[in-house]
Motif scaffolding. Structure first.
Motif, PDB file in Angstrom:
ATOM      1  N   TYR A  10      56.494  45.033   4.967  1.00 29.47           N
ATOM      2  CA  TYR A  10      55.226  44.356   4.706  1.00 29.47           C
ATOM      3  C   TYR A  10      54.072  45.310   4.968  1.00 29.47           C
ATOM      4  N   CYS A  11      53.029  45.179   4.170  1.00 33.26           N
ATOM      5  CA  CYS A  11      51.782  45.901   4.431  1.00 33.26           C
ATOM      6  C   CYS A  11      50.982  45.119   5.458  1.00 33.26           C
ATOM      7  N   GLN A  12      50.595  45.761   6.544  1.00 36.09           N
ATOM      8  CA  GLN A  12      49.860  45.080   7.599  1.00 36.09           C
ATOM      9  C   GLN A  12      48.422  44.778   7.211  1.00 36.09           C
ATOM     10  N   SER A  13      47.912  45.400   6.161  1.00 34.25           N
ATOM     11  CA  SER A  13      46.531  45.166   5.744  1.00 34.25           C
ATOM     12  C   SER A  13      46.398  43.990   4.801  1.00 34.25           C
ATOM     13  N   THR A  33      50.671  51.785   6.162  1.00 29.97           N
ATOM     14  CA  THR A  33      50.485  50.431   6.685  1.00 29.97           C
ATOM     15  C   THR A  33      51.748  49.586   6.598  1.00 29.97           C
ATOM     16  N   GLU A  37      60.416  44.525   8.819  1.00 29.83           N
ATOM     17  CA  GLU A  37      60.679  43.271   9.505  1.00 29.83           C
ATOM     18  C   GLU A  37      62.009  42.714   9.015  1.00 29.83           C
ATOM     19  N   GLN A 183      46.361  36.185  16.091  1.00 28.89           N
ATOM     20  CA  GLN A 183      47.122  37.440  16.146  1.00 28.89           C
ATOM     21  C   GLN A 183      47.866  37.617  17.467  1.00 28.89           C
ATOM     22  N   SER A 192      59.805  39.788  14.695  1.00 26.26           N
ATOM     23  CA  SER A 192      58.791  40.841  14.701  1.00 26.26           C
ATOM     24  C   SER A 192      57.804  40.646  15.853  1.00 26.26           C
ATOM     25  N   SER A 196      52.038  40.711  13.691  1.00 32.66           N
ATOM     26  CA  SER A 196      52.622  41.177  12.436  1.00 32.66           C
ATOM     27  C   SER A 196      52.436  40.128  11.344  1.00 32.66           C
ATOM     28  N   VAL A 197      52.740  40.539  10.128  1.00 34.19           N
ATOM     29  CA  VAL A 197      52.558  39.641   8.993  1.00 34.19           C
ATOM     30  C   VAL A 197      53.392  38.375   9.148  1.00 34.19           C
ATOM     31  N   GLY A 232      46.147  40.445   8.468  1.00 35.84           N
ATOM     32  CA  GLY A 232      47.371  39.698   8.217  1.00 35.84           C
ATOM     33  C   GLY A 232      47.544  39.415   6.740  1.00 35.84           C
TER      34      GLY A 232
END
Length: 463
Positions: A10-13, A33, A37, A183, A192, A196-197, A232
């Motif tokens: 996953y992209c954290q942005s 980024t 997971e 968060q 995770s 995280s996402v 997220g």
């Protein structure tokens, strides 16, 4: 048979999902980024087969489609937050069972606003539960002492385990819950790390289910990325009912609360607050607040009127045009779209004949407001020409209108509201599109409406 464990990146942005690691995210173009997971598969798809095996009929626990004529509309049950600006942004008050996401830069005042809201709701005999995953009970109490006196209807809990939080909410049955922040919440069913996402998405889903089942209004605080969006997955904003953003410079005194999504009201309303030692104070007349300290007889300064939702706000647009010392002129915009400034300067160079290609241009919206409304076009053009010719515009003049690529000045929405606000604050002359002047010239007494059909006519008044 052992279940197969699947890894997803996953992209954290922005929350972009990929089966493999990538250096640059295709969605948001950010570098480094992606995080890995583990996804645990769940057993699904058995309900429909079991139902058919049991021979359930069409009317047994199955949702049926309804006609529009059969659906009744009821007014939403709302709580008065006793903060007028917050009520305005929410659409008239806090809806029972709603899920509201509040985002903003660190230190902008998100926790302060929600703590003030909790205090007023508790004073109104509403049961409030404030859950913090970032601060201790002592830290919250220190901030609460600066805000005012609290009643026993508000309770505090420092916890990050979502299972414990869910159990506490069901046991105490509060009417309003504040989660600070999403968060920091941790769901033990997700492998995770917090923030995280997957954790943010699953935690929000649990809170949404609790709020809808028990009719509890829930506020969740969300951190923002460097671009100003909630950190997220993007699906987080789709899950909640309302998304509020706190805007403004943390070092300045004012704050803007803007609704970018609202299922129970308008998405264009804003609330204006001022940060003081005792907390956030409502600014009921933003126009006077934004025009404080406006210089007199200064070139490059003109007042315009923007409409946010149903609220007109007068704001000063400042322009500084100076000869460049470099091969490429510098253009900078603070509070508005940089590309819009380049476009308007190109229009004036082509249609008005001003040689602006060798000049630097700086545009600033005084007070730190961020506006991209087309109605600001005409006032920006007049401010640029005023600074270029070093000729001040009279202090009692206001201008608004949209400028097209052919140099024409077009009408904007709600012109009567803008003119009324300008007249209320003592402006004597209003430069508007010609269609607006022809329509409202007889309706307003005490303020002169000057209609212009092109930007050439408007800048010709600056001599």
């Amino acid at each position: 048979m052992a279940t197969k464990v699947k890894s997803v990146f996953y992209c954290q942005s922005c929350g972009y999902e990929s089966s493999k690691w990538m250096g640059q995210c295709p969605g948001c173009k950010e570098w480094n980024t992606f995080v890995e997971e583990v996804i645990k598969p769940s057993v699904t798809g058995k309900t429909s087969k079991a139902s058919s095996a049991r021979g359930l009929g069409a009317g047994d626990n199955v949702n049926k489609p309804m006609k529009l004529s059969e659906i009744t509309l009821n007014e939403e049950d709302r709580y008065d937050t006793h903060i007028g600006e917050l009520n305005r942004v929410l659409g008239g008050g806090l809806v029972k069972g709603s899920l509201t996401l509040v985002g903003g830069d660190p230190g902008i005042g998100k926790s302060t606003l929600l703590l003030q809201t909790a205090r007023l709701l508790a004073a109104d005999k509403r049961k409030v539960l404030y859950i913090s995953g970032e601060e201790s009970l002592q830290q919250i109490k220190l901030r609460a002492n600066r805000i005012g006196e609290f009643t026993d209807n508000m309770e505090l809990l420092c916890e990050t385990d979502l299972g414990t939080i869910e159990e506490t909410i069901r046991r105490h049955a509060p009417e309003v819950v504040i989660i600070d922040s999403i968060q920091t919440m941790f769901n033990e069913n997700v492998s995770s790390a917090p923030g995280s996402v997957s954790q943010v998405r699953e935690s929000t889903g649990v809170l949404m289910r609790i709020g809808k089942q028990l009719g509890i209004s829930i506020f969740i605080v969300g951190h923002v990325t460097k671009e100003g969006t909630v950190a997220g997955p993007r699906v987080l904003e789709h899950m909640v009912d309302t998304v509020l953003y706190f805007e403004g410079d943390r070092h300045a005194s004012y704050r803007i609360l803007r609704a970018v999504k609202n299922r129970f009201g308008s998405t264009n309303e804003i609330g204006v607050f001022e940060m003081r030692s005792e907390g956030l104070v409502e600014v009921e007349n933003p126009s006077e607040f934004m025009l404080e300290g406006k210089p007199e007889n200064a070139s490059g300064s003109v007042v315009t009127c923007s409409v946010e939702g149903t609220r007109p706000i007068l704001i000063e647009i400042q322009a500084l045009v100076s000869h460049t010392n470099f091969n490429f002129p510098r253009r900078q915009a603070n509070g508005t779209d940089y590309n819009k400034v380049n476009l308007l300067m190109a229009v004036m160079e082509k249609r008005v004949g001003l040689e602006l290609s060798s000049y630097d241009c700086y545009i600033n919206l005084a007070g730190g407001m961020k506006l991209i409304e087309p109605a600001l076009d005409l006032s920006m053009c007049m401010a640029i020409v005023s600074s270029f010719r070093n000729r001040p515009i009279p202090d009692d003049v206001i201008a608004f209108g949209e400028v097209g690529l052919s140099g024409e000045v077009r009408s904007v929405n709600m012109p009567d509201v803008r003119i009324s606000e300008a007249q209320r604050l003592g402006f004597k002359t209003c430069i508007v599109p010609k269609a607006v002047a022809d329509k409202y010239k007889k309706s307003f007494k005490g303020i002169e409406l000057i209609g212009v059909s092109s930007v050439q006519e408007a800048v010709s008044m600056i001599k």
